[in-house]
Design an enzyme around this catalytic site. Structure first.
Site, PDB file in Angstrom:
ATOM      1  N   HIS B  65       0.974  -1.248  -0.155  1.00 18.61           N
ATOM      2  CA  HIS B  65      -0.012  -0.008  -0.116  1.00 18.61           C
ATOM      3  C   HIS B  65       1.046   1.237  -0.101  1.00 18.61           C
ATOM      4  O   HIS B  65       0.555   2.114  -0.802  1.00 18.61           O
ATOM      5  CB  HIS B  65      -0.903   0.156   1.401  1.00 18.61           C
ATOM      6  N   ASP B  94       6.925  20.649 -27.363  1.00 20.71           N
ATOM      7  CA  ASP B  94       6.869  19.338 -26.534  1.00 20.71           C
ATOM      8  C   ASP B  94       7.999  19.674 -25.449  1.00 20.71           C
ATOM      9  O   ASP B  94       8.489  20.581 -25.128  1.00 20.71           O
ATOM     10  CB  ASP B  94       7.366  18.189 -27.496  1.00 20.71           C
ATOM     11  N   TRP B 138       6.916   0.138   3.813  1.00 24.72           N
ATOM     12  CA  TRP B 138       7.543   0.903   2.551  1.00 24.72           C
ATOM     13  C   TRP B 138       8.949   1.492   2.740  1.00 24.72           C
ATOM     14  O   TRP B 138       9.731   1.629   1.674  1.00 24.72           O
ATOM     15  CB  TRP B 138       6.507   2.042   2.048  1.00 24.72           C
ATOM     16  N   SER B 168      13.529   5.335 -14.123  1.00 22.77           N
ATOM     17  CA  SER B 168      12.370   6.521 -14.665  1.00 22.77           C
ATOM     18  C   SER B 168      12.258   7.761 -14.243  1.00 22.77           C
ATOM     19  O   SER B 168      12.188   8.815 -14.677  1.00 22.77           O
ATOM     20  CB  SER B 168      10.991   5.626 -14.574  1.00 22.77           C
ATOM     21  N   SER B 169      12.292   8.036 -12.679  1.00 20.61           N
ATOM     22  CA  SER B 169      12.193   9.323 -12.260  1.00 20.61           C
ATOM     23  C   SER B 169      13.383  10.138 -12.416  1.00 20.61           C
ATOM     24  O   SER B 169      13.139  11.416 -12.850  1.00 20.61           O
ATOM     25  CB  SER B 169      11.979   9.089 -10.732  1.00 20.61           C
ATOM     26  N   HIS B 252      12.826  12.183   2.913  1.00 22.99           N
ATOM     27  CA  HIS B 252      12.400  13.475   3.267  1.00 22.99           C
ATOM     28  C   HIS B 252      12.240  14.371   1.792  1.00 22.99           C
ATOM     29  O   HIS B 252      11.081  14.734   1.808  1.00 22.99           O
ATOM     30  CB  HIS B 252      13.099  14.238   4.481  1.00 22.99           C
ATOM     31  N   GLU B 254      11.821  13.214  -0.714  1.00 23.90           N
ATOM     32  CA  GLU B 254      10.456  12.613  -1.426  1.00 23.90           C
ATOM     33  C   GLU B 254       9.371  12.953  -0.797  1.00 23.90           C
ATOM     34  O   GLU B 254       8.385  13.126  -1.827  1.00 23.90           O
ATOM     35  CB  GLU B 254      10.665  11.024  -1.077  1.00 23.90           C
ATOM     36  N   TYR B 256       8.602  15.983  -0.216  1.00 22.85           N
ATOM     37  CA  TYR B 256       8.324  17.261  -1.044  1.00 22.85           C
ATOM     38  C   TYR B 256       7.979  16.935  -2.539  1.00 22.85           C
ATOM     39  O   TYR B 256       7.365  17.836  -3.072  1.00 22.85           O
ATOM     40  CB  TYR B 256       9.476  17.998  -0.657  1.00 22.85           C
ATOM     41  N   SER B 267      -2.165  26.471  -6.252  1.00 18.92           N
ATOM     42  CA  SER B 267      -1.724  27.654  -6.698  1.00 18.92           C
ATOM     43  C   SER B 267      -2.393  28.199  -8.020  1.00 18.92           C
ATOM     44  O   SER B 267      -2.501  29.458  -8.452  1.00 18.92           O
ATOM     45  CB  SER B 267      -0.219  28.024  -6.676  1.00 18.92           C
ATOM     46  N   HIS B 301      14.654  13.633  11.519  1.00 26.24           N
ATOM     47  CA  HIS B 301      13.534  13.516  12.548  1.00 26.24           C
ATOM     48  C   HIS B 301      12.737  12.440  12.078  1.00 26.24           C
ATOM     49  O   HIS B 301      11.637  12.229  12.781  1.00 26.24           O
ATOM     50  CB  HIS B 301      12.703  15.042  12.118  1.00 26.24           C
ATOM     51  N   HIS B 302      12.959  11.643  11.420  1.00 27.30           N
ATOM     52  CA  HIS B 302      12.067  10.359  11.188  1.00 27.30           C
ATOM     53  C   HIS B 302      12.754   9.255  12.024  1.00 27.30           C
ATOM     54  O   HIS B 302      12.285   8.015  12.002  1.00 27.30           O
ATOM     55  CB  HIS B 302      12.030   9.851   9.707  1.00 27.30           C
ATOM     56  N   THR B 327       6.196  26.835   4.786  1.00 28.74           N
ATOM     57  CA  THR B 327       5.065  26.084   4.695  1.00 28.74           C
ATOM     58  C   THR B 327       3.666  26.959   5.178  1.00 28.74           C
ATOM     59  O   THR B 327       2.794  27.009   4.338  1.00 28.74           O
ATOM     60  CB  THR B 327       4.901  24.910   5.707  1.00 28.74           C
ATOM     61  N   LYS B 330       3.014  30.003   2.851  1.00 23.02           N
ATOM     62  CA  LYS B 330       2.224  29.417   1.791  1.00 23.02           C
ATOM     63  C   LYS B 330       0.879  29.249   1.908  1.00 23.02           C
ATOM     64  O   LYS B 330      -0.157  29.874   1.173  1.00 23.02           O
ATOM     65  CB  LYS B 330       2.622  28.003   1.098  1.00 23.02           C
ATOM     66  N   ARG B 449       1.465   1.391  14.544  1.00 28.08           N
ATOM     67  CA  ARG B 449       1.161   1.074  13.256  1.00 28.08           C
ATOM     68  C   ARG B 449       1.822  -0.203  12.789  1.00 28.08           C
ATOM     69  O   ARG B 449       2.680  -0.985  13.699  1.00 28.08           O
ATOM     70  CB  ARG B 449       1.613   1.953  12.420  1.00 28.08           C
TER      71      ARG B 449
END
Lengths: 107, 600, 343, 194
Positions: B65, B94, B138, B168-169, B252, B254, B256, B267, B301-302, B327, B330, B449
């Site tokens: 998931h 293009d 994950w 790919s990315s 992290h 990721e 963002y 926006s 911080h994770h 943040t 915004k 979890r």
């Protein structure tokens, strides 16, 4: 087909250095490498070995990037594309070494 | 066109709009797969001591998931908008490298299929069961992912799939950086770039810098699993915590990568339906850039519960709190955009406003995580699950839904039904809060979890049931959206060039746009070309319409992409010949690609 | 709604968190009992410090929440589209406002950051002399507790004296786990190759629930624990019982047959049992009968559950490393009788 | 040269392929940054030998380093020749660069095999694992570079390299020099600072 306008620029090739400059840079690089290996073998330098080697290799790194990869003459933007991630990588390395106690005073 | 020819035209397409649609439909299918996995999870947890699925299957479900939603649904859904919308917004024909773009897409599909093949290929590995899907979460913390503790092919599927998706990315990242910087229409200065394109640029920079780190982390894991090294194993002095650092240095940014595009969409949507320009454009852009940059300095911080020591905890806590500032800025700018406007509550607008409301909650719970002592009670509980879903569902998915309703008429020429759209919004909004708000409490009351079962003693049974009901409501809402899309194909109102009165360039051309996008590349004189009187005419006086060259397709991106999963079969099946076949295909593809006459 | 609470429910939530009670009940959860695993029910200095900090941050968050969502609601109502209204004035920005709403959150964050830093350093101190040392060893999927000064080894149920500082040293025997008993305080990961520490002082007599908080494989959900915080005399009495040797079995009793079965079925290969065996792969069973639960805190320690457990451990606890030894019913009954004797 | 899609006019006046390639090099900085970080973090943590000072051969690697520096010189000379339109010398310098690259790779193959003979493998200890993965990744990059150079050389032989498409050589050069500067870092961090 694109419409010509003031804001679009034809791709310019910046002037590249001559073979003479390339040869001079190569000479400096070789001399620096010889000094590096020399510093490694001379016991007198061992107290300053790490900073000396880091400095020397940083100079070599910069020379190749500036002259052989033409960053000195080419667009500043390429310097950003290369330098930005380079600094991020350096920061990451320093951060990880700090987190794994590489900079902790040895007791 | 014969059916075969039509198929070939899709397999060889290099048109950014077609690739955008391919991305959209593929990613949406994986969004449904990930959602289905979530529903199984919630069904199991609807009551204590649940028996819907086994422990092993449950562990595969939550792992897949997370992985599916992050890498196979949300990222490619944002990529579909990058592909379809960005070239239109900047006035380009293009992307910079159309064939590389096709390559990105095919690599994504093949990597996704490889990873999901693990649901059905258990018998090939004599696993005694059908599913051998990845099952270590994950973020796959070492050393649980080592051969010793995960002997099956589960983790192999995960790490090989992720490696392929990374390719790919990365390819897409390079492509969009160059596209946005170099293919802007005349007059479109960087500070006239639509915010969505700006956020795409920031996201692309994050992708090309963050993905190499996870690549290395996965390479080291591959060596541990296939070649007997000890990078993450304590038996020879290695440290499983290194994996956590490398993973989160990637992980992290990721986060963002997932949220910034949604912020870009919001926006765009808010000004259009408030009939007001975005408030503080420069501030919004720079705070997006700042968020992307600061995202590099907060990874630990994770890991507050790892025990990094008070100094590291303090440093990472401070940098994390700092991110709250841009943040917050915004959010205030979006509110100021709405202030004094004439708000038309179309479905796109509802989702964009929902984004602000829900993302704020996710941001605030994020601040409680930024404080390490408080985080020690919250991390790895349902509280943190609530947090990421307010950010990634309330944030990213709401932003994406806003984008879908906003740009659907541009992409297909037909408007989605607003009535069904409002049902969709209402169901998802209510379901989302019902599903995820109770999780804050469930976590604070002590439920970790990633547990497939829990004791009724914890006193969280009712809250879990409520959460499950909410999850199924979301499911119903998504079904309404699918129905909406389906009926729009034939019964949708035709859109015209600009159904919303948008300000940006994509609304100047027909819906869907012609293959070459713009008959004449417009010259841009302001940030809001269609709202400003000073805008230069799109077609200069006396300009001669030159014949527009449309690039042909190419099969070589697909061929090259095919080589990657074949290569991955070698470690997966422990059979070396696959490696040679795969490498040969890749080499052949690259050489044919490189020497193929092609012009865009 | 009030009939939901008894005093224990009320007690379950700390004083400054009483406002949560109606919320809990409204959410339909409050009747579920006293929340033995709640993090909002601090029972140690460590948990108390975290709780105060979280409460601070929580109220700041509530303030911002009300402000932002209130403003949003106001805007939605006030500025909704009206027929015939003029096109809004295009405002592009306002420097003073931007500065203001950059500084305001920054200021709030300072109010959060200062107590945060203080708590970080206050809760990660070295253990004072005289602290009770306990080594916590995490296994897939159970907890081992060693009291090196007392010579006591037990599993899953941690006994601690109230009012005394405890220094926990956390190590893992296999993968990464996380030790979490919310009443005692925040979780701390248990990482192979590292020793993590938790220093805390339980402050009231209570039984707390906890469990592993870092995903650690198939039965992660079943790696539960219990903390019995006892008054000093009760704790000393417990230590005394644990320090005693294994109970003796009467000759010719069913328990004696069980003792032989314990040897015959290879249980001694993994479990410590008095002086009979010293293996340390599984939990020390010398005083199994004194524990409330078995199998990683998963089942109550009674004959029924013990029988089911030994008959087929992997069926009761997915992935269990303890294998099914295919003990026939007769021997099983003897084994249970024996294990129940080992108090 | 794998990508032939640049337009002749661009918003920044920069060649799109070159821009993409600089972005790629930036990305590679993080790749090697992560590998070097891993090496540094695990430095001195090997439980058993051989340790770096037991096994690293400084004189030998100095020659390899010199070789790679010279190849960079050949590369810039090749580029200068192509830009002048001097195809004859371009062919010479290109093949010289490739040969020096092959020489470097042979040196690495020799080094790896001798290490394995002396008892240092991937599995031996953390030094072996980090060393082989870091220098091996670099070697793989050199290999790609050699193939690329030889391809360009063949193109030159076919007379298809002209001053107009010198940018294809320039990009290959960027790659080659980048691989060189990475070696400068590896030589210092791994070999000299023990």
């Amino acid at each position: 087909m694109q419409q010509p306008s003031t804001d679009e620029h034809p791709v310019v090739q910046h002037a590249h250095p001559t073979a003479g400059v390339y040869l001079r840079v190569a000479t400096i690089l070789v001399i620096l490498t010889v000094i590096e290996v020399g510093v490694f073998y001379v016991p007198a330098f061992h107290s300053i070995l790490v900073p000396a080697l880091l400095l020397l290799s940083a100079v070599k790194f910069t020379l190749v990037v500036m002259f052989y990869m033409h960053l000195k003459m080419d667009s500043r933007f390429f310097t950003f594309l290369f330098g930005g991630p380079l600094l991020l990588g350096l920061g990451m390395t320093m951060g990880l070494m700090f987190l794994f106690g590489a900079f902790a005073l040895r007791r | 066109m014969s059916r075969l020819k039509r198929l070939m035209s899709w397999l060889t397409t290099t048109d950014h709009k077609r690739i955008g649609l391919l991305y959209f439909y593929t990613a949406f299918v994986f969004f449904l797969v990930g959602g289905l996995e979530a529903l199984f999870i919630r069904a199991q947890l609807a009551q204590p001591d649940g028996h819907v699925v086994s422990a092993e299957t449950f562990n595969q479900l939550f792992t897949m998931h997370g992985t599916t939603m992050v890498f196979l649904a949300l990222m490619p859904l944002t990529a579909s908008f990058f592909n379809y919308i960005v070239p239109l917004q900047i006035g380009a024909r293009d992307v910079a490298f159309p064939r590389l773009n096709a390559f990105s897409y095919w690599v994504f599909v093949l990597g996704a299929l490889l990873m999901n093949a693990s649901w059905f290929t258990g018998p090939l590995f004599h696993a005694g069961r059908l599913n051998v899907a990845p099952d270590a979460g994950w973020f796959g913390y070492a050393n649980l992912t080592s051969r010793q503790y995960s002997p099956g092919p589960n983790i192999d599927f995960w790490l090989l799939g992720l490696q392929i998706l990374g390719v790919s990315s990365l390819a897409a990242g390079f492509n969009f950086i160059v596209t946005i910087l170099n293919l802007r229409a005349p007059g479109m200065k960087m500070m006239r770039l639509p915010v969505f394109s700006w956020m795409t640029l920031v996201t692309s920079f994050l992708i090309i810098t963050a993905f190499p780190v996870i690549t290395v982390a996965l390479v080291l894991l591959m060596f541990d699993r296939f070649f007997g090294t000890h990078f993450y194993l304590t038996s020879a002095g290695g440290d499983p915590v290194l994996w956590q650092h490398l993973f989160w240095i990637f992980g992290h940014p990721e986060v963002y990568i997932l949220i910034l595009p949604a912020m870009g969409i919001v926006s765009e949507v808010l000004p259009t339906f408030a009939r007001k320009p975005l408030f503080g454009y420069t501030v919004v852009v720079y705070s997006g850039v700042l968020i992307g940059f600061m995202g590099w300095g907060v990874w630990s911080h994770h890991m507050f519960s790892v025990g990094l020591g008070p100094i590291a905890d303090s440093v990472f806590s401070a940098t994390t709190m700092l991110i709250a500032v841009p943040t917050g800025v915004k959010i205030f700018n979006w509110l100021a955009t709405l202030w004094g406007g004439q708000l038309r509550f179309t479905t796109a607008m509802l989702f964009a406003i929902g984004f602000i409301a829900l993302f704020t909650i996710g941001g605030l719970s994020g601040v409680t995580h930024a404080s390490p002592p408080a985080d020690l009670q919250q991390t790895d509980t349902y509280y943190v699950v609530a947090h990421i879903h307010y950010v990634l569902f309330g944030g990213t998915i709401f932003g994406l839904f806003a984008g879908m309703y906003y740009w659907w008429p541009k992409m297909t020429g037909r408007l989605l039904s607003e009535t069904l759209g409002k049902w969709h919004f209402a169901l998802v909004f209510v379901g989302m809060n019902l599903a995820f708000f109770p999780m804050h409490l469930i976590g604070l009351l002590g439920m970790p979890r990633r547990i497939y079962t829990y004791s009724p003693d914890l006193g969280v049974s009712t809250l879990n049931l409520v959460s499950t009901i909410g999850a199924f409501l979301i499911g119903v809402g998504v079904l309404v959206f699918i129905w909406n899309v389906w009926r729009t194909r034939t019964r949708g109102q035709t859109a015209g060039n600009d159904p919303w009165g948008g300000a940006t360039l994509e609304w100047t051309i027909s819906s869907p746009p012609p293959v070459h996008n713009f008959d004449v590349i417009p010259t841009v004189a302001s940030r809001l070309p269609r709202w400003t009187k000073t805008q230069l005419k799109a077609i200069p006086e006396g300009a001669k319409l030159a014949e527009i060259h449309v690039p042909g397709g190419s099969i070589w991106p697909l061929v090259t992409a095919l080589g990657l999963p074949v290569l991955a079969l070698a470690p997966l099946s422990h059979r070396l010949p696959f490696a040679f076949v795969g490498a040969t295909i890749i080499l052949l593809g690259i050489f044919r690609w490189a020497f193929e006459p092609f012009e865009a | 709604m009030t009939e939901c609470w008894d005093s224990s429910t009320f007690d379950a939530v700390s004083r400054d968190r009483r406002w949560l009670l109606p919320l809990l009940c409204a959410a339909g959860a409050a009747c579920g009992g006293p929340f033995p695993q709640s993090s909002l029910r601090p029972r140690s200095d460590f948990a108390g410090a975290i709780d105060r900090l979280f409460t601070d941050i929580f109220w700041w968050a509530v303030l911002v929440f009300i402000l932002v969502e209130g403003l949003l609601l106001f805007i939605i109502v006030r500025y909704r589209y009206r027929e015939g209204a003029p096109t809004p004035k295009p405002t592009h920005g306002h420097t003073l406002l931007e500065i203001a709403w950059t500084l305001a959150p920054a200021l709030i964050l300072v109010f959060i950051a200062v107590p945060t830093m203080r708590t970080i350093f206050a809760t990660q101190t070295d253990s004072p002399a005289g602290a009770l040392r306990v080594e916590v060893v995490a296994h897939q999927w159970w907890w081992e507790y060693r009291y090196p000064e007392l010579g006591v080894v037990t599993a899953n149920e941690l006994h601690l004296p109230a009012g005394r500082t405890v220094a926990l040293a956390l190590t893992s025997a296999d993968v990464i786990h996380s030790f979490w008993a919310p009443g005692l305080g925040g979780k701390r990961d248990v990482i192979p190759g590292r020793t993590n520490r938790l220093v805390l002082r339980p402050d009231s007599v209570d039984t707390l629930l906890g469990q592993c908080a870092e995903f650690c494989g198939a039965s992660h959900a079943n790696m539960r624990l219990r903390v019995m915080v006892e008054a000093e005399p009760a704790f000393q009495a417990w230590v005394g019982r644990q320090q005693a040797g294994a109970a003796s079995v009467a000759k010719g009793s069913l328990a004696e047959q069980g003792q032989q079965a314990f040897r015959r079925y290879g249980c001694v290969g993994c479990h410590t049992m008095g002086t009979m065996s010293t293996a340390i792969i599984g939990p020390n069973l010398t005083h199994l009968g004194s524990r409330m639960t078995i199998a990683g805190g998963l089942f109550p320690n009674d004959s029924v559950h013990l029988t089911r457990w030994i008959a087929d451990p992997p069926a009761e606890k997915p992935g269990s490393i303890m294998p099914n030894m295919h003990v026939p019913a007769g021997d099983l009954a003897a084994l249970i009788a024996y294990l129940r004797t080992m108090r | 040269m794998t990508i032939a899609a640049a337009t002749h006019r661009t918003s920044m006046g920069l060649d799109s392929r070159k821009m993409a390639f600089w972005a790629f090099i930036g990305s590679e900085c993080l790749l090697f940054g992560s590998l070097i970080s891993t090496y540094l973090v695990y430095k001195g943590r090997s439980v058993v030998g051989p340790y770096p000072h037991d096994i690293l051969n400084i004189p030998f690697t100095s020659v390899s380093t010199f070789d790679l520096l010279m190849s960079s010189l050949m590369m810039v000379l090749a580029l200068a020749a192509v830009q002048r339109g001097d195809l004859k010398w371009a062919k010479v310098w290109l093949v010289a660069t490739a040969l020096l690259g092959i020489f470097f790779l042979s040196g690495q193959v020799y080094e790896f095999t001798s290490f394995v003979r002396e008892g240092l493998t991937l599995q031996t200890n953390l030094f072996g694992a980090t060393f082989f993965v870091l220098t091996g990744t670099h070697g793989a990059h050199v290999t790609v570079g050699v193939v690329w150079l030889l391809t360009l050389w063949v193109r030159a032989l076919q007379g298809q390299l002209t001053a107009a498409n010198a940018v294809t050589v320039e990009i290959c050069g960027l790659y080659w020099h980048f691989v060189d500067v990475i070696w400068i870092v590896i030589f210092t961090v791994v070999y000299l600072i023990q």
